[in-house]
Design an enzyme around this catalytic site. Structure first.
Site, PDB file in Angstrom:
ATOM      1  N   GLN A  18       0.767  -1.249   0.000  1.00 35.79           N
ATOM      2  CA  GLN A  18       0.000   0.000   0.000  1.00 35.79           C
ATOM      3  C   GLN A  18       0.800   1.304   0.000  1.00 35.79           C
ATOM      4  OE1 GLN A  18      -3.459   2.342   2.554  1.00 35.79           O
ATOM      5  NE2 GLN A  18      -3.021   0.268   3.119  1.00 35.79           N
ATOM      6  N   SER A  19       1.875   1.356   0.797  1.00 39.78           N
ATOM      7  CA  SER A  19       2.535   2.660   0.984  1.00 39.78           C
ATOM      8  C   SER A  19       3.112   3.196  -0.330  1.00 39.78           C
ATOM      9  CB  SER A  19       3.647   2.549   2.035  1.00 39.78           C
ATOM     10  OG  SER A  19       4.647   1.654   1.590  1.00 39.78           O
ATOM     11  N   ARG A  39       6.868  -9.232 -10.227  1.00 39.27           N
ATOM     12  CA  ARG A  39       7.494 -10.537 -10.401  1.00 39.27           C
ATOM     13  C   ARG A  39       6.662 -11.398 -11.356  1.00 39.27           C
ATOM     14  NH1 ARG A  39       9.068 -13.581  -5.033  1.00 39.27           N
ATOM     15  NH2 ARG A  39       7.875 -11.843  -4.251  1.00 39.27           N
ATOM     16  N   LEU A  73       8.905  -8.745 -14.724  1.00 41.95           N
ATOM     17  CA  LEU A  73      10.350  -8.815 -14.942  1.00 41.95           C
ATOM     18  C   LEU A  73      10.994  -9.479 -13.732  1.00 41.95           C
ATOM     19  CD1 LEU A  73      12.628  -7.684 -16.836  1.00 41.95           C
ATOM     20  CD2 LEU A  73      12.642  -5.645 -15.389  1.00 41.95           C
ATOM     21  N   THR A  75      13.884  -9.534 -11.693  1.00 40.82           N
ATOM     22  CA  THR A  75      15.058  -8.677 -11.503  1.00 40.82           C
ATOM     23  C   THR A  75      16.200  -9.416 -10.791  1.00 40.82           C
ATOM     24  OG1 THR A  75      13.956  -7.804  -9.554  1.00 40.82           O
ATOM     25  CG2 THR A  75      13.850  -6.469 -11.539  1.00 40.82           C
ATOM     26  N   ASN A  97       9.402   0.039  -2.128  1.00 40.31           N
ATOM     27  CA  ASN A  97       9.163  -0.128  -0.683  1.00 40.31           C
ATOM     28  C   ASN A  97       9.339  -1.591  -0.292  1.00 40.31           C
ATOM     29  OD1 ASN A  97       6.571  -0.654  -2.023  1.00 40.31           O
ATOM     30  ND2 ASN A  97       5.698  -0.799   0.031  1.00 40.31           N
ATOM     31  N   PHE A  98      10.451  -2.169  -0.770  1.00 41.71           N
ATOM     32  CA  PHE A  98      10.788  -3.525  -0.356  1.00 41.71           C
ATOM     33  C   PHE A  98      11.275  -3.516   1.088  1.00 41.71           C
ATOM     34  CE2 PHE A  98      11.829  -4.189  -5.006  1.00 41.71           C
ATOM     35  CZ  PHE A  98      10.697  -4.963  -5.240  1.00 41.71           C
ATOM     36  N   VAL A 138       7.830  -3.818   8.134  1.00 43.60           N
ATOM     37  CA  VAL A 138       6.762  -3.099   8.842  1.00 43.60           C
ATOM     38  C   VAL A 138       5.484  -3.038   8.004  1.00 43.60           C
ATOM     39  CG1 VAL A 138       6.085  -0.794   9.643  1.00 43.60           C
ATOM     40  CG2 VAL A 138       8.291  -1.717  10.300  1.00 43.60           C
ATOM     41  N   GLU A 140       1.247  -1.497   8.129  1.00 45.20           N
ATOM     42  CA  GLU A 140       0.465  -0.337   8.586  1.00 45.20           C
ATOM     43  C   GLU A 140       0.347  -0.215  10.116  1.00 45.20           C
ATOM     44  OE1 GLU A 140      -1.361   2.260   6.979  1.00 45.20           O
ATOM     45  OE2 GLU A 140      -1.714   2.877   9.036  1.00 45.20           O
ATOM     46  N   GLY A 247      -7.664  20.092  19.055  1.00 42.92           N
ATOM     47  CA  GLY A 247      -7.335  21.507  18.922  1.00 42.92           C
ATOM     48  C   GLY A 247      -7.711  22.294  20.165  1.00 42.92           C
ATOM     49  N   GLY A 248      -7.755  23.598  20.036  1.00 44.61           N
ATOM     50  CA  GLY A 248      -8.027  24.452  21.182  1.00 44.61           C
ATOM     51  C   GLY A 248      -9.509  24.590  21.500  1.00 44.61           C
TER      52      GLY A 248
HETATM   53  N1  CAO Z   1      11.840 -10.073  -9.406  1.00 43.90           N
HETATM   54  C1  CAO Z   1      12.516 -10.853  -8.540  1.00 43.90           C
HETATM   55  N2  CAO Z   1      12.410 -10.742  -7.189  1.00 43.90           N
HETATM   56  C2  CAO Z   1      11.571  -9.799  -6.733  1.00 43.90           C
HETATM   57  C3  CAO Z   1      10.838  -8.943  -7.570  1.00 43.90           C
HETATM   58  C4  CAO Z   1      11.002  -9.100  -8.975  1.00 43.90           C
HETATM   59  N3  CAO Z   1      10.349  -8.336  -9.859  1.00 43.90           N
HETATM   60  N4  CAO Z   1      10.078  -8.112  -6.815  1.00 43.90           N
HETATM   61  C5  CAO Z   1      10.336  -8.456  -5.530  1.00 43.90           C
HETATM   62  N5  CAO Z   1      11.229  -9.454  -5.464  1.00 43.90           N
HETATM   63  C6  CAO Z   1      11.796 -10.086  -4.274  1.00 43.90           C
HETATM   64  C7  CAO Z   1      12.568  -9.135  -3.406  1.00 43.90           C
HETATM   65  O1  CAO Z   1      13.821  -8.884  -3.953  1.00 43.90           O
HETATM   66  C8  CAO Z   1      12.622  -9.904  -2.106  1.00 43.90           C
HETATM   67  O2  CAO Z   1      13.610 -10.896  -2.189  1.00 43.90           O
HETATM   68  P1  CAO Z   1      14.776 -11.110  -1.072  1.00 43.90           P
HETATM   69  O3  CAO Z   1      14.068 -11.231   0.240  1.00 43.90           O
HETATM   70  O4  CAO Z   1      15.432 -12.359  -1.518  1.00 43.90           O
HETATM   71  O5  CAO Z   1      15.657  -9.934  -1.092  1.00 43.90           O
HETATM   72  C9  CAO Z   1      11.295 -10.636  -2.101  1.00 43.90           C
HETATM   73  O6  CAO Z   1      10.763 -10.503  -3.426  1.00 43.90           O
HETATM   74  C10 CAO Z   1      10.230 -10.154  -1.132  1.00 43.90           C
HETATM   75  O7  CAO Z   1      10.274  -8.749  -0.958  1.00 43.90           O
HETATM   76  P2  CAO Z   1       9.908  -8.124   0.463  1.00 43.90           P
HETATM   77  O8  CAO Z   1      10.814  -8.712   1.490  1.00 43.90           O
HETATM   78  O9  CAO Z   1       9.856  -6.659   0.365  1.00 43.90           O
HETATM   79  O10 CAO Z   1       8.402  -8.665   0.662  1.00 43.90           O
HETATM   80  P3  CAO Z   1       7.707  -9.289   1.939  1.00 43.90           P
HETATM   81  O11 CAO Z   1       6.379  -9.725   1.462  1.00 43.90           O
HETATM   82  O12 CAO Z   1       8.530 -10.313   2.647  1.00 43.90           O
HETATM   83  O13 CAO Z   1       7.550  -8.051   2.955  1.00 43.90           O
HETATM   84  C11 CAO Z   1       6.801  -5.841   3.580  1.00 43.90           C
HETATM   85  C12 CAO Z   1       6.544  -7.103   2.733  1.00 43.90           C
HETATM   86  C13 CAO Z   1       5.757  -4.796   3.201  1.00 43.90           C
HETATM   87  C14 CAO Z   1       6.681  -6.187   5.084  1.00 43.90           C
HETATM   88  C15 CAO Z   1       8.216  -5.308   3.289  1.00 43.90           C
HETATM   89  O14 CAO Z   1       8.336  -5.129   1.898  1.00 43.90           O
HETATM   90  C16 CAO Z   1       8.538  -4.008   3.989  1.00 43.90           C
HETATM   91  O15 CAO Z   1       8.804  -3.960   5.192  1.00 43.90           O
HETATM   92  N6  CAO Z   1       8.551  -2.887   3.238  1.00 43.90           N
HETATM   93  C17 CAO Z   1       8.931  -1.588   3.748  1.00 43.90           C
HETATM   94  C18 CAO Z   1       7.833  -0.972   4.578  1.00 43.90           C
HETATM   95  C19 CAO Z   1       6.528  -0.842   3.826  1.00 43.90           C
HETATM   96  O16 CAO Z   1       6.416  -0.238   2.784  1.00 43.90           O
HETATM   97  N7  CAO Z   1       5.483  -1.377   4.422  1.00 43.90           N
HETATM   98  C20 CAO Z   1       4.146  -1.154   3.878  1.00 43.90           C
HETATM   99  C21 CAO Z   1       3.428  -2.385   3.758  1.00 43.90           C
HETATM  100  S1  CAO Z   1       1.713  -2.121   3.507  1.00 43.90           S
HETATM  101  O17 CAO Z   1       1.067  -2.281   5.019  1.00 43.90           O
END
Ligand code: CAO
Length: 434
Positions: A18-19, A39, A73, A75, A97-98, A138, A140, A247-248
């Site tokens: 979301q963020s 992905r 893609l 990556t 926002n990974f 993290v 929400e 507020g006030g």
């Molecule tokens: N091709 C290949 N790999 C990809 C890819 C792509 N196109 N897109 C994502 N990936 C991979 C990432 O590189 C990551 O791999 P590694 O762990 O091996 O480095 C993996 O997918 C998962 O990414 P992630 O760790 O960001 O995802 P998650 O579901 O485990 O965590 C979240 C989600 C939101 C907790 C985490 O991304 C985070 O803390 N983000 C920052 C804070 C944030 O924005 N939070 C808002 C969330 S909404 O409430």
């Protein structure tokens, strides 16, 4: 296509959940070309979260990814990295926002990105800034708790409470969008990109600014507008204030007829309308009574004030009460349910609530752009299907030939979702006149 405020700005959107998507959706509404990288065969996790219709992109996804193009893609694959590098060269902004460190693990550190494209603005959301929690993932509600919202929300005898407003995700996305356009503005003179970072904890704390104000006021005595005053006690930290105004001017949510779950009106006792209030609710005797007539005299009696008001509001619906009070210029507002908001004609008229057509889901409601620019109105276009624009982006932006696209697909660097989708659900031939 008419020119928009951000026409010509190309954004590489590596965001999910979301963020980040909130941020890039706003930039897309202002006219940026937003290329969402997902992905292959998986996509943004929210495509399949909280689904209401089987096998159809969820409302969670569709409502956060309007006006974007989608490319799939990998990556982490060598060919995928090569394509990603080309995209970085061709874009003005990259947003992600990974989880902390994910992009570095892919081989795209800030240093490497600067080498690839020194004009690129690299924007990211993380849960925490540098410090003891910088490596944490993290969501929400975690950020609402970490940023001071939860400890200051709810009633004094209840637990810490998170709010329905997504101040951690969407709030931080908003902050990030401002950082990005500011960095683009500075690039006009510096010629260089820069790094824009927003931590969700910081974004929430920024929105809880008035509570840090109250934390410092607390050192000089009780917070007299809080319901704990004068009979309750204050501890070392800002307590939960129920529905008291931040507020006030004192405020509270009072019950209205017929007594349903959302039949409440939020009322504010502005000093200049004290006489109008008392006249309206039939307590003229208190208008000039020194025990009640000044804000200071009323502070220890706010509970009684709102009880008197509630006696009157309970005889009216929230909208009847609002009409009467508005006529006297008394600030107030109904507690409006999501059902009422969805059906409100004035919000449809301004484009704040929009009905969007989607090829696999059909029509759905969304919140349009709340920021209205007179020279850059927002047209709300449906979110992309997974990989819908993969081939188009590779040809147009990366400069690939059809044969190169084919090779990338055979190597598994890009997905084949749309090809599969078309085979499974052949598109009907356009009808004459359509
Ligand atoms: N091709 C290949 N790999 C990809 C890819 C792509 N196109 N897109 C994502 N990936 C991979 C990432 O590189 C990551 O791999 P590694 O762990 O091996 O480095 C993996 O997918 C998962 O990414 P992630 O760790 O960001 O995802 P998650 O579901 O485990 O965590 C979240 C989600 C939101 C907790 C985490 O991304 C985070 O803390 N983000 C920052 C804070 C944030 O924005 N939070 C808002 C969330 S909404 O409430």
């Amino acid at each position: 296509m008419t020119e928009k405020a951000l026409s010509g700005v190309r954004i590489l959107d590596m965001t999910h959940v979301q963020s980040g998507p909130t941020c890039t959706q706003l930039l897309a509404w202002f006219g940026a070309d937003v290329i969402k990288v997902e992905r292959p065969h998986v996509g943004d996790a929210t495509r399949s979260q909280l689904r209401d219709i089987p096998d159809v992109d969820s409302l969670y996804f569709t409502m956060l990814n309007h006006n974007k193009r989608s490319i799939t893609l990998n990556t982490k694959d060598d060919k995928g990295k090569e394509i990603f590098t080309r995209l970085l060269e061709e874009c003005d902004v990259m947003v992600e926002n990974f989880a902390p460190g994910a992009l570095d693990r892919m081989g795209f550190s800030w240093e490497r990105i600067q080498e690839i494209n020194p004009r690129l603005v690299y924007a990211s959301v993380k849960g925490f800034g540098p410090g003891p929690y910088q490596d944490c993932k993290v969501y929400e509600n975690v950020s609402q708790c970490a940023g001071g919202a939860a400890s200051t929300t709810g009633f004094e005898d209840g637990p810490p409470t998170v709010t329905g407003a997504q101040i951690g995700d969407s709030g931080t996305g908003l902050h990030l969008a401002l950082g990005i356009v500011t960095a683009l503005f500075q690039r006009e003179t510096s010629g260089r990109g820069q790094r824009v970072s927003c931590a969700m904890q910081d974004g929430v704390l920024n929105l809880c600014r008035v509570k840090l104000r109250d934390q410092q006021r607390l050192q000089h005595g009780p917070l007299k507008e809080y319901p704990q005053y004068p009979h309750g006690t204050f501890g070392e930290s800002v307590p939960r204030a129920g529905n008291a105004s931040g507020g006030g001017q004192p405020g509270w949510a009072v019950k209205c007829a017929p007594g349903g779950i959302d039949d409440y009106l939020y009322v504010i006792i502005q000093p200049q309308v004290w006489a109008a209030w008392m006249k309206t609710i039939g307590h003229e005797e208190l208008i000039d009574d020194p025990e009640w007539a000044t804000p200071e005299a009323r502070l220890p009696k706010l509970e009684q004030c709102f009880a008197m008001i509630e006696e009157w509001t309970q005889t009216k619906t929230k909208y009847e009460a609002m009409d009467i009070l508005n006529a006297h210029n008394i600030p107030c507002g109904p507690i409006v349910s999501m059902k009422e908001l969805a059906e409100e004609p004035s919000l449809r008229a301004t484009g704040t609530i929009v009905e969007v057509e989607h090829p696999t889901r059909g029509p759905y409601l969304t919140v349009g752009n709340p920021i209205k620019l007179s020279d850059s109105p927002s047209d709300i276009e449906r979110s992309p299907l997974l990989g819908e624009h993969t081939d188009e982006i590779l040809r147009e932006v990366v400069g690939y030939t059809d044969a190169e696209v084919q090779t990338a697909r055979e190597q598994g660097a890009i997905g084949s979702e749309q090809l599969l989708g078309e085979m499974e659900h052949p598109k009907p031939a356009p009808q004459a006149g359509a």
